[in-house]
Design a protein around this motif. Structure first.
Motif, PDB file in Angstrom:
ATOM      1  N   GLU A  73       1.906  32.130   3.937  1.00 30.02           N
ATOM      2  CA  GLU A  73       2.536  32.501   2.663  1.00 30.02           C
ATOM      3  C   GLU A  73       2.878  33.984   2.694  1.00 30.02           C
ATOM      4  O   GLU A  73       2.087  34.792   3.177  1.00 30.02           O
ATOM      5  N   MET A  74       4.063  34.331   2.185  1.00 30.57           N
ATOM      6  CA  MET A  74       4.422  35.742   2.065  1.00 30.57           C
ATOM      7  C   MET A  74       5.302  35.917   0.830  1.00 30.57           C
ATOM      8  O   MET A  74       6.343  35.265   0.727  1.00 30.57           O
ATOM      9  N   TYR A  75       4.883  36.759  -0.083  1.00 30.42           N
ATOM     10  CA  TYR A  75       5.634  36.993  -1.331  1.00 30.42           C
ATOM     11  C   TYR A  75       5.975  35.689  -2.043  1.00 30.42           C
ATOM     12  O   TYR A  75       7.072  35.529  -2.582  1.00 30.42           O
ATOM     13  N   GLY A  76       5.071  34.719  -1.983  1.00 28.47           N
ATOM     14  CA  GLY A  76       5.305  33.457  -2.685  1.00 28.47           C
ATOM     15  C   GLY A  76       6.160  32.466  -1.915  1.00 28.47           C
ATOM     16  O   GLY A  76       6.449  31.379  -2.407  1.00 28.47           O
ATOM     17  N   TYR A  77       6.599  32.838  -0.715  1.00 32.48           N
ATOM     18  CA  TYR A  77       7.396  31.928   0.120  1.00 32.48           C
ATOM     19  C   TYR A  77       6.582  31.483   1.322  1.00 32.48           C
ATOM     20  O   TYR A  77       5.647  32.153   1.741  1.00 32.48           O
ATOM     21  N   LYS A  78       6.985  30.357   1.890  1.00 27.75           N
ATOM     22  CA  LYS A  78       6.366  29.904   3.131  1.00 27.75           C
ATOM     23  C   LYS A  78       7.220  30.446   4.275  1.00 27.75           C
ATOM     24  O   LYS A  78       8.444  30.269   4.271  1.00 27.75           O
ATOM     25  N   VAL A  79       6.547  31.113   5.232  1.00 25.88           N
ATOM     26  CA  VAL A  79       7.262  31.712   6.361  1.00 25.88           C
ATOM     27  C   VAL A  79       6.554  31.345   7.669  1.00 25.88           C
ATOM     28  O   VAL A  79       5.401  30.902   7.665  1.00 25.88           O
ATOM     29  N   LEU A  80       7.243  31.566   8.769  1.00 26.22           N
ATOM     30  CA  LEU A  80       6.657  31.279  10.082  1.00 26.22           C
ATOM     31  C   LEU A  80       5.495  32.223  10.390  1.00 26.22           C
ATOM     32  O   LEU A  80       5.549  33.412  10.064  1.00 26.22           O
ATOM     33  N   LYS A  81       4.484  31.705  11.053  1.00 28.80           N
ATOM     34  CA  LYS A  81       3.352  32.529  11.512  1.00 28.80           C
ATOM     35  C   LYS A  81       3.700  33.203  12.837  1.00 28.80           C
ATOM     36  O   LYS A  81       4.545  32.692  13.594  1.00 28.80           O
ATOM     37  N   ASN A  82       3.006  34.286  13.126  1.00 25.34           N
ATOM     38  CA  ASN A  82       3.118  34.957  14.418  1.00 25.34           C
ATOM     39  C   ASN A  82       1.802  34.870  15.175  1.00 25.34           C
ATOM     40  O   ASN A  82       0.733  34.802  14.571  1.00 25.34           O
ATOM     41  N   ILE A  83       1.902  34.890  16.498  1.00 21.19           N
ATOM     42  CA  ILE A  83       0.724  35.020  17.360  1.00 21.19           C
ATOM     43  C   ILE A  83       1.065  36.076  18.403  1.00 21.19           C
ATOM     44  O   ILE A  83       2.134  36.013  19.020  1.00 21.19           O
ATOM     45  N   ASN A  84       0.191  37.051  18.559  1.00 15.81           N
ATOM     46  CA  ASN A  84       0.433  38.151  19.501  1.00 15.81           C
ATOM     47  C   ASN A  84       1.798  38.801  19.285  1.00 15.81           C
ATOM     48  O   ASN A  84       2.505  39.129  20.248  1.00 15.81           O
ATOM     49  N   GLY A  85       2.165  38.931  18.023  1.00 13.71           N
ATOM     50  CA  GLY A  85       3.404  39.650  17.706  1.00 13.71           C
ATOM     51  C   GLY A  85       4.664  38.815  17.721  1.00 13.71           C
ATOM     52  O   GLY A  85       5.739  39.310  17.366  1.00 13.71           O
ATOM     53  N   TYR A  86       4.560  37.571  18.160  1.00 12.84           N
ATOM     54  CA  TYR A  86       5.752  36.710  18.193  1.00 12.84           C
ATOM     55  C   TYR A  86       5.534  35.449  17.375  1.00 12.84           C
ATOM     56  O   TYR A  86       4.391  35.012  17.170  1.00 12.84           O
ATOM     57  N   CYS A  87       6.622  34.847  16.973  1.00  9.30           N
ATOM     58  CA  CYS A  87       6.560  33.548  16.303  1.00  9.30           C
ATOM     59  C   CYS A  87       5.691  32.588  17.118  1.00  9.30           C
ATOM     60  O   CYS A  87       5.736  32.602  18.358  1.00  9.30           O
ATOM     61  N   VAL A  88       4.937  31.745  16.438  1.00  6.69           N
ATOM     62  CA  VAL A  88       4.043  30.802  17.126  1.00  6.69           C
ATOM     63  C   VAL A  88       4.799  29.889  18.091  1.00  6.69           C
ATOM     64  O   VAL A  88       4.207  29.360  19.032  1.00  6.69           O
ATOM     65  N   PHE A  89       6.076  29.714  17.848  1.00  2.46           N
ATOM     66  CA  PHE A  89       6.844  28.801  18.696  1.00  2.46           C
ATOM     67  C   PHE A  89       7.584  29.501  19.844  1.00  2.46           C
ATOM     68  O   PHE A  89       8.224  28.857  20.657  1.00  2.46           O
ATOM     69  N   TYR A  90       7.498  30.814  19.887  1.00  8.52           N
ATOM     70  CA  TYR A  90       8.187  31.548  20.948  1.00  8.52           C
ATOM     71  C   TYR A  90       7.330  31.542  22.208  1.00  8.52           C
ATOM     72  O   TYR A  90       6.128  31.808  22.152  1.00  8.52           O
ATOM     73  N   ASN A  91       7.941  31.237  23.324  1.00  6.69           N
ATOM     74  CA  ASN A  91       7.235  31.256  24.600  1.00  6.69           C
ATOM     75  C   ASN A  91       7.651  32.519  25.363  1.00  6.69           C
ATOM     76  O   ASN A  91       8.759  32.569  25.904  1.00  6.69           O
ATOM     77  N   PRO A  92       6.789  33.551  25.418  1.00  5.83           N
ATOM     78  CA  PRO A  92       7.171  34.811  26.062  1.00  5.83           C
ATOM     79  C   PRO A  92       7.452  34.654  27.561  1.00  5.83           C
ATOM     80  O   PRO A  92       8.203  35.440  28.128  1.00  5.83           O
ATOM     81  N   SER A  93       6.860  33.646  28.196  1.00 10.60           N
ATOM     82  CA  SER A  93       7.084  33.457  29.636  1.00 10.60           C
ATOM     83  C   SER A  93       8.501  32.987  29.917  1.00 10.60           C
ATOM     84  O   SER A  93       9.183  33.508  30.801  1.00 10.60           O
ATOM     85  N   THR A  94       8.933  31.999  29.150  1.00 10.69           N
ATOM     86  CA  THR A  94      10.280  31.446  29.380  1.00 10.69           C
ATOM     87  C   THR A  94      11.321  32.139  28.506  1.00 10.69           C
ATOM     88  O   THR A  94      12.516  31.974  28.721  1.00 10.69           O
ATOM     89  N   LYS A  95      10.842  32.908  27.507  1.00 12.59           N
ATOM     90  CA  LYS A  95      11.718  33.541  26.513  1.00 12.59           C
ATOM     91  C   LYS A  95      12.530  32.496  25.762  1.00 12.59           C
ATOM     92  O   LYS A  95      13.697  32.707  25.441  1.00 12.59           O
ATOM     93  N   LYS A  96      11.907  31.357  25.511  1.00 14.93           N
ATOM     94  CA  LYS A  96      12.585  30.281  24.792  1.00 14.93           C
ATOM     95  C   LYS A  96      11.749  29.828  23.600  1.00 14.93           C
ATOM     96  O   LYS A  96      10.531  29.984  23.576  1.00 14.93           O
TER      97      LYS A  96
END
Ligand code: SF4
Length: 127
Positions: free
Chosen positions: A46-69
């Protein structure tokens, strides 16, 4: 809401747009991602009353830093599909200059995206 897809397919995969994301999620985004097997608590905050994507280690939970996809690219949120076109509270619908391809967005793309953003804003106001 009807899905939105660019005809363009030349993202540089710089990962900037998935860094420290604050991407707002529509109910339809959440349901679509949940249907892939992800628990809402894994990717929603939750952020400012909205639902937003979470981050892990500075990136969106769905971002794969190895493949950059994006791990859920085909099912990614509508806001991610529209990027680099965004809604800025002070400046309205704009192209985010943070994206290396910002200067390649055409007037037609901006027009099409602005109509979708209007629908997103209306949907968020109703929720
Ligand atoms: S859902 Fe995918 S495209 Fe959207 S911020 Fe996360 S990794 Fe990036």
């Amino acid at each position: 809401m009807k899905s939105f897809t660019w005809k363009r397919d030349y993202c540089t995969k710089c990962g900037k747009c998935c860094l420290e994301t604050e991407m707002i999620l529509l109910r339809s985004d959440i349901e679509r991602i949940k249907s892939l097997g992800y628990d809402e608590s894994f990717f929603v905050r939750e952020m400012y009353g909205y639902k937003v994507l979470k981050n892990i280690n500075g990136y969106c939970v769905f971002y794969n830093p190895s493949t950059k996809k994006c791990r859920i690219y085909q099912a990614r949120p509508l806001g991610c599909r529209l990027y680099p076109i965004i809604y800025d509270e002070k400046r309205g619908i704009i192209v985010d200059s943070y994206c290396p391809l910002a200067n390649t967005v055409t007037k037609d793309e901006l027009f099409r995206a602005s109509r979708v953003i209007d629908k997103i804003i209306n949907e968020l106001l109703k929720s």
